[in-house]
Design an enzyme around this catalytic site. Sequence first.
Site, PDB file in Angstrom:
ATOM      1  N   ASP A  15     -15.148  10.579  16.646  1.00  0.00           N
ATOM      2  CA  ASP A  15     -15.830  11.304  15.562  1.00  0.00           C
ATOM      3  C   ASP A  15     -16.801  12.358  16.079  1.00  0.00           C
ATOM      4  O   ASP A  15     -17.384  13.110  15.292  1.00  0.00           O
ATOM      5  CB  ASP A  15     -16.591  10.314  14.666  1.00  0.00           C
ATOM      6  CG  ASP A  15     -15.636   9.433  13.862  1.00  0.00           C
ATOM      7  OD1 ASP A  15     -14.488   9.858  13.632  1.00  0.00           O
ATOM      8  OD2 ASP A  15     -16.044   8.327  13.471  1.00  0.00           O
ATOM      9  N   ARG A  53      -9.770  18.826  12.235  1.00  0.00           N
ATOM     10  CA  ARG A  53     -11.001  19.184  12.965  1.00  0.00           C
ATOM     11  C   ARG A  53     -10.751  20.099  14.169  1.00  0.00           C
ATOM     12  O   ARG A  53     -11.675  20.756  14.639  1.00  0.00           O
ATOM     13  CB  ARG A  53     -11.753  17.915  13.389  1.00  0.00           C
ATOM     14  CG  ARG A  53     -12.407  17.243  12.200  1.00  0.00           C
ATOM     15  CD  ARG A  53     -13.205  16.015  12.572  1.00  0.00           C
ATOM     16  NE  ARG A  53     -13.955  15.554  11.411  1.00  0.00           N
ATOM     17  CZ  ARG A  53     -14.474  14.337  11.267  1.00  0.00           C
ATOM     18  NH1 ARG A  53     -14.324  13.441  12.238  1.00  0.00           N
ATOM     19  NH2 ARG A  53     -15.147  14.014  10.183  1.00  0.00           N
ATOM     20  N   ARG A 100      -4.713  12.514   3.159  1.00  0.00           N
ATOM     21  CA  ARG A 100      -4.643  11.888   4.489  1.00  0.00           C
ATOM     22  C   ARG A 100      -3.535  10.823   4.553  1.00  0.00           C
ATOM     23  O   ARG A 100      -3.187  10.205   3.558  1.00  0.00           O
ATOM     24  CB  ARG A 100      -6.008  11.283   4.851  1.00  0.00           C
ATOM     25  CG  ARG A 100      -7.064  12.380   5.004  1.00  0.00           C
ATOM     26  CD  ARG A 100      -8.426  11.831   5.361  1.00  0.00           C
ATOM     27  NE  ARG A 100      -8.444  11.221   6.671  1.00  0.00           N
ATOM     28  CZ  ARG A 100      -9.494  10.557   7.160  1.00  0.00           C
ATOM     29  NH1 ARG A 100     -10.575  10.419   6.441  1.00  0.00           N
ATOM     30  NH2 ARG A 100      -9.449  10.048   8.379  1.00  0.00           N
ATOM     31  N   GLN A 156      -9.063   1.671  12.365  1.00  0.00           N
ATOM     32  CA  GLN A 156      -8.769   1.408  10.954  1.00  0.00           C
ATOM     33  C   GLN A 156      -7.460   0.648  10.822  1.00  0.00           C
ATOM     34  O   GLN A 156      -7.347  -0.275  10.014  1.00  0.00           O
ATOM     35  CB  GLN A 156      -8.739   2.726  10.165  1.00  0.00           C
ATOM     36  CG  GLN A 156     -10.116   3.360  10.070  1.00  0.00           C
ATOM     37  CD  GLN A 156     -10.129   4.707   9.382  1.00  0.00           C
ATOM     38  OE1 GLN A 156      -9.065   5.267   9.087  1.00  0.00           O
ATOM     39  NE2 GLN A 156     -11.308   5.240   9.137  1.00  0.00           N
TER      40      GLN A 156
HETATM   41  C1  S3P Z   1     -13.455   4.139  11.829  1.00  0.00           C
HETATM   42  C2  S3P Z   1     -12.428   4.399  12.703  1.00  0.00           C
HETATM   43  C3  S3P Z   1     -12.077   5.761  13.132  1.00  0.00           C
HETATM   44  C4  S3P Z   1     -13.176   6.770  12.814  1.00  0.00           C
HETATM   45  C5  S3P Z   1     -13.724   6.589  11.436  1.00  0.00           C
HETATM   46  C6  S3P Z   1     -14.309   5.198  11.272  1.00  0.00           C
HETATM   47  C7  S3P Z   1     -13.728   2.724  11.458  1.00  0.00           C
HETATM   48  O1  S3P Z   1     -10.902   6.172  12.473  1.00  0.00           O
HETATM   49  O2  S3P Z   1     -12.697   8.076  12.973  1.00  0.00           O
HETATM   50  O3  S3P Z   1     -14.750   7.534  11.174  1.00  0.00           O
HETATM   51  O4  S3P Z   1     -14.814   2.449  10.907  1.00  0.00           O
HETATM   52  O5  S3P Z   1     -12.866   1.877  11.727  1.00  0.00           O
HETATM   53  P1  S3P Z   1      -9.419   5.900  13.101  1.00  0.00           P
HETATM   54  O6  S3P Z   1      -9.176   4.457  13.002  1.00  0.00           O
HETATM   55  O7  S3P Z   1      -8.491   6.682  12.194  1.00  0.00           O
HETATM   56  O8  S3P Z   1      -9.459   6.427  14.485  1.00  0.00           O
END
Ligand code: S3P
Length: 444
Positions: free
Chosen positions: A325, A356, A132, A179
């Site tokens: 998600d 996905r 990733r 994130q």
């Molecule tokens: C998350 C942010 C999302 C989500 C992941 C959890 C988090 O990812 O898809 O399951 O806890 O900050 P992205 O920041 O890549 O959208």
Amino acid sequence: MSSENITAPTLRYLVQPGGCVSGSFRVPGDKSMSHRSIMLGSVAEGVTEVSGFLEGEDALATLQAFRDMGVQIEGPDNGKVIIHGVGLNGLSAPKKPLNVGNAGTAMRLLMGFLAGQNFEFTLTGDASLTSRPMNRVANPLREMGVVVETAAEGRPPVTVKANGKVNAIHYVMPMASAQVKSCVLLAGLYAEGETSTTEPAPTRDHTERMLRGFGYDGKTDGNKASLVGGGKLTATNIDVPADISSAAFFMVAASIAPGSDITLQHVGVNPTRDGIISILRLMGADITLSNQREVGGEPVADIRVRYVGLKGINVPEEYVPLAIDEFPVLFVAAACAEGTTVLTGAEELRVKECDRIQVMADGLKTLGVNAIPTPDGMIIESGEIGGGQVETHDDHRIAMSFTVAALRATDTIVVNNCGHVATSFPGFSVLAKQVGISIEEQVV
Ligand code: S3P
């Protein structure tokens, strides 16, 4: 036998067609909040008690990482965790690379969170995580003056040569990602002055809310979040609600299986996470929220879902980050909804635990559904769901989505490689069976 003929046993689900779901129950704790409770509790001053902690592999990987950095953590014991915080500068250098398994959240948040430490560290993970993209967090950290090394094309393993120096930045995020936002803000805790992020669309704000819970004042102004480094976190108690992303499988199950009526207890319904409710309601679903309350700065409710037939929709793009998600299972809802459903603006789905868009389209096609993948979404026609064998590509949410699809299938669905369900939803198959899904586990 030569060693190359030996393959590790894998778990698969055999799901019989038909049935409905009923009952009142609680799904495991929120994954995003569980990660953050360990991270912030570990660097707080004092003892933090967490209840409702998700004892899934992803959050446990974060817990282990902080133990590896010298933090004393008791539990988990029935969702209870006690963290003896060491303060923002009290972590010790891990003796080996921190392996966070399948957990993208752990890797991306830790890169920022640990960037202000005085030691070099390496983060690695399983086959899915090491494929990733990490430059989305490495690049802003480099702008903050941090030396970050990755493998080819920005993939893990990632080594951060932290030397206690982080410069504040105002970062305009190229993609809507909690994130990335959290990585920059957590690095900003260690910077002098104000660090801010501006996101193209609202994303989950658990980091900002939880920092406030630990007495660390940040500001949110529209799509801009900011904080000033150099403060301290004060230990607190955290009640992690049930994960709306896990509840989503049962919300869709009840919405597609005639006769269903379920109540999901104590679910986190933060407005940056409730896109699944908005989208299902737009499709005609019967969803009611009761007992709405605020627990530790996060809104929580009981969610009742009763079956009514769904209709296809064009999913409004503003809902995409709020349900990011939940699309694997929403694709199943779309296959059961009258007419056509079109999703656009969701290219981020291609860089989750698997691609996905492609993997769900392939599986739905195997089951006879007309699902056309597009670069940033999918077009799905309603149609009969047949039986067959589908591949999960080791993605927990793909496995659970095809399990739910069996409620409307005409024949058995075999879901291969379901071991990763334990990353986010330990006990899924037992609970699914209790509430009405005819699921059997097989080790093959
Ligand atoms: C998350 C942010 C999302 C989500 C992941 C959890 C988090 O990812 O898809 O399951 O806890 O900050 P992205 O920041 O890549 O959208």
